[in-house]
Design a protein around this motif. Structure first.
Motif, PDB file in Angstrom:
ATOM      1  N   GLN A 155       0.825  -1.201   0.000  1.00 43.97           N
ATOM      2  CA  GLN A 155       0.000   0.000   0.000  1.00 43.97           C
ATOM      3  C   GLN A 155       0.863   1.257   0.000  1.00 43.97           C
ATOM      4  OE1 GLN A 155      -3.516  -0.103  -0.288  1.00 43.97           O
ATOM      5  NE2 GLN A 155      -2.975   1.968  -0.939  1.00 43.97           N
ATOM      6  N   ARG A 202       2.192   1.600  -3.556  1.00 45.16           N
ATOM      7  CA  ARG A 202       1.163   2.054  -4.485  1.00 45.16           C
ATOM      8  C   ARG A 202       0.778   3.508  -4.221  1.00 45.16           C
ATOM      9  NH1 ARG A 202      -3.812  -1.713  -5.677  1.00 45.16           N
ATOM     10  NH2 ARG A 202      -4.285   0.280  -6.683  1.00 45.16           N
ATOM     11  N   PRO A 204      -8.788 -10.314 -13.318  1.00 46.00           N
ATOM     12  CA  PRO A 204      -8.845  -9.740 -11.961  1.00 46.00           C
ATOM     13  C   PRO A 204      -9.498 -10.701 -10.979  1.00 46.00           C
ATOM     14  CG  PRO A 204      -9.588  -8.140 -13.596  1.00 46.00           C
ATOM     15  CD  PRO A 204      -9.461  -9.460 -14.314  1.00 46.00           C
ATOM     16  N   SER A 264      -1.034  -8.769  -3.626  1.00 41.77           N
ATOM     17  CA  SER A 264      -0.690  -7.750  -2.629  1.00 41.77           C
ATOM     18  C   SER A 264      -0.546  -8.369  -1.253  1.00 41.77           C
ATOM     19  CB  SER A 264      -1.767  -6.658  -2.605  1.00 41.77           C
ATOM     20  OG  SER A 264      -1.822  -5.972  -3.832  1.00 41.77           O
ATOM     21  N   LYS A 283      -5.758   3.064  -9.957  1.00 32.02           N
ATOM     22  CA  LYS A 283      -6.810   2.068  -9.766  1.00 32.02           C
ATOM     23  C   LYS A 283      -6.214   0.669  -9.630  1.00 32.02           C
ATOM     24  CE  LYS A 283     -10.220   4.801 -12.335  1.00 32.02           C
ATOM     25  NZ  LYS A 283     -11.059   4.875 -13.557  1.00 32.02           N
ATOM     26  N   ASP A 284      -7.012  -0.232  -9.056  1.00 30.51           N
ATOM     27  CA  ASP A 284      -6.535  -1.597  -8.793  1.00 30.51           C
ATOM     28  C   ASP A 284      -6.267  -2.392 -10.061  1.00 30.51           C
ATOM     29  OD1 ASP A 284      -6.734  -1.137  -6.075  1.00 30.51           O
ATOM     30  OD2 ASP A 284      -8.747  -1.986  -5.906  1.00 30.51           O
ATOM     31  N   ASP A 285      -6.997  -2.100 -11.137  1.00 30.48           N
ATOM     32  CA  ASP A 285      -6.952  -2.939 -12.324  1.00 30.48           C
ATOM     33  C   ASP A 285      -5.543  -3.115 -12.862  1.00 30.48           C
ATOM     34  OD1 ASP A 285      -8.608  -4.334 -14.505  1.00 30.48           O
ATOM     35  OD2 ASP A 285      -7.393  -2.929 -15.683  1.00 30.48           O
ATOM     36  N   TRP A 345      -2.698  -3.216 -11.359  1.00 31.76           N
ATOM     37  CA  TRP A 345      -1.913  -4.137 -10.539  1.00 31.76           C
ATOM     38  C   TRP A 345      -2.518  -5.533 -10.523  1.00 31.76           C
ATOM     39  CZ3 TRP A 345       2.573  -1.953  -9.084  1.00 31.76           C
ATOM     40  CH2 TRP A 345       2.638  -0.565  -9.074  1.00 31.76           C
ATOM     41  N   ASN A 346      -3.844  -5.619 -10.469  1.00 31.68           N
ATOM     42  CA  ASN A 346      -4.500  -6.921 -10.402  1.00 31.68           C
ATOM     43  C   ASN A 346      -4.268  -7.754 -11.664  1.00 31.68           C
ATOM     44  OD1 ASN A 346      -5.501  -6.326  -7.879  1.00 31.68           O
ATOM     45  ND2 ASN A 346      -7.538  -5.734  -8.603  1.00 31.68           N
TER      46      ASN A 346
END
Length: 288
Positions: free
Chosen positions: A139, A142, A222, A228, A266-268, A270-271
């Motif tokens: 976190q 990021r 995803p 993480s 946004k998470d996308d 990294w996911n």
């Protein structure tokens, strides 16, 4: 090495080891780049050649230093991320920073003529400084990357509006600065659209989002990986056989190093790219 009476000077060397089990970000910045940009008449608010030159140098650095997992660049700065389990140079700050700064600077000078074909370099030559910062969690890492991309958007929107007022509106620098003083993003967008018919949303993604450099493997769906969480619980490199280690090295070497202009907040992002946090190479896409 033979002993001598002068060897005592080694006692002045102090350890500069970085914290173990933390993500390392080496961030470099151009030294005196405002004057440098003026000397070579960089286009305002953005010079595509200069940004692509930065990206080319960053790609080259990542090609030379396989321990870099992802890099992010904007303007005259670049951030290179090393995985928390990286043991490169025994995690010594001076060696890590000097390696990245010197390699980046060398490639920047090397590629200069590719992007500035009619403008040869002359002294003082371009140079960069750098620092290494440790971030203990995914976190934190990021949030750092998000901070840099938010800064990119804020600065680019301001600069785009500022230079539109000068280049298209006939203002000088002071007048443009006073016009924008106290304005919000919506105000700047309105100035661009109402006065100059410029829709900021249509500006090039490289200018609005900066540049992300990474090794390109096949994207995953995803929700199929908890990278993480796994990365935060990983305290040391997973023990592998020599064969596994060599296979990972070969897959990294085969992977294309790409420069994209994507949303990394946004998470996308990294996911769909779990290898960025796992330090485990993904599946190399098949050649079309």
């Amino acid at each position: 090495m033979a002993n001598s009476k002068f060897e005592y000077v080694k006692q002045f060397e102090q350890p500069d080891n970085l914290l173990p089990n933390t993500w390392i970000v080496v961030r470099i910045d151009g030294r005196g780049f405002t004057k440098f940009a003026n000397k070579y008449a960089f286009e305002k608010p953005n010079d595509k050649r200069a940004l692509e030159l930065m990206n080319a140098a960053a790609r080259a650095v990542m090609g030379e230093v396989q321990d870099i997992t992802v890099a992010y660049g904007v303007s005259d700065e670049y951030s290179f991320v090393f995985h928390k389990t990286c043991s490169l140079f025994e995690r010594r700050a001076s060696k890590l920073v000097s390696t990245i700064v010197s390699t980046f600077t060398a490639y920047y000078v090397h590629y200069w003529s590719t992007y500035f074909t009619d403008t040869p370099l002359s002294a003082p030559l371009p140079s960069f400084d750098g620092r290494a910062v440790c971030y203990p969690t995914v976190q934190n890492l990021r949030d750092y990357m998000s901070w840099r991309q938010v800064d990119c958007h804020i600065n680019n929107l301001y600069n785009t509006t500022h230079w539109a007022l000068i280049q298209l509106g006939g203002m000088d620098g002071t007048e443009a600065e006073m016009t924008l003083k106290g304005t919000y993003a919506a105000d700047k967008n309105e100035i661009l659209f109402s006065k100059f018919s410029i829709n900021y949303n249509n500006e090039p993604e490289m200018y609005k989002k900066g540049s992300v450099v990474f090794r390109d493997y096949e994207l995953v769906e995803p929700g199929t990986h908890n990278t993480s969480i796994d990365a935060d619980h990983l305290a040391e490199p997973v023990q592998q056989s020599k064969t596994q280690t060599e296979n990972d090295r070969k897959r990294r070497a085969k992977a294309r190093i790409v420069v994209e202009h994507l949303d990394i907040i946004k998470d996308d992002f990294w996911n769909r790219r779990p290898w960025l946090l796992s330090n485990k190479p993904g599946r190399v896409p098949k050649e079309p």
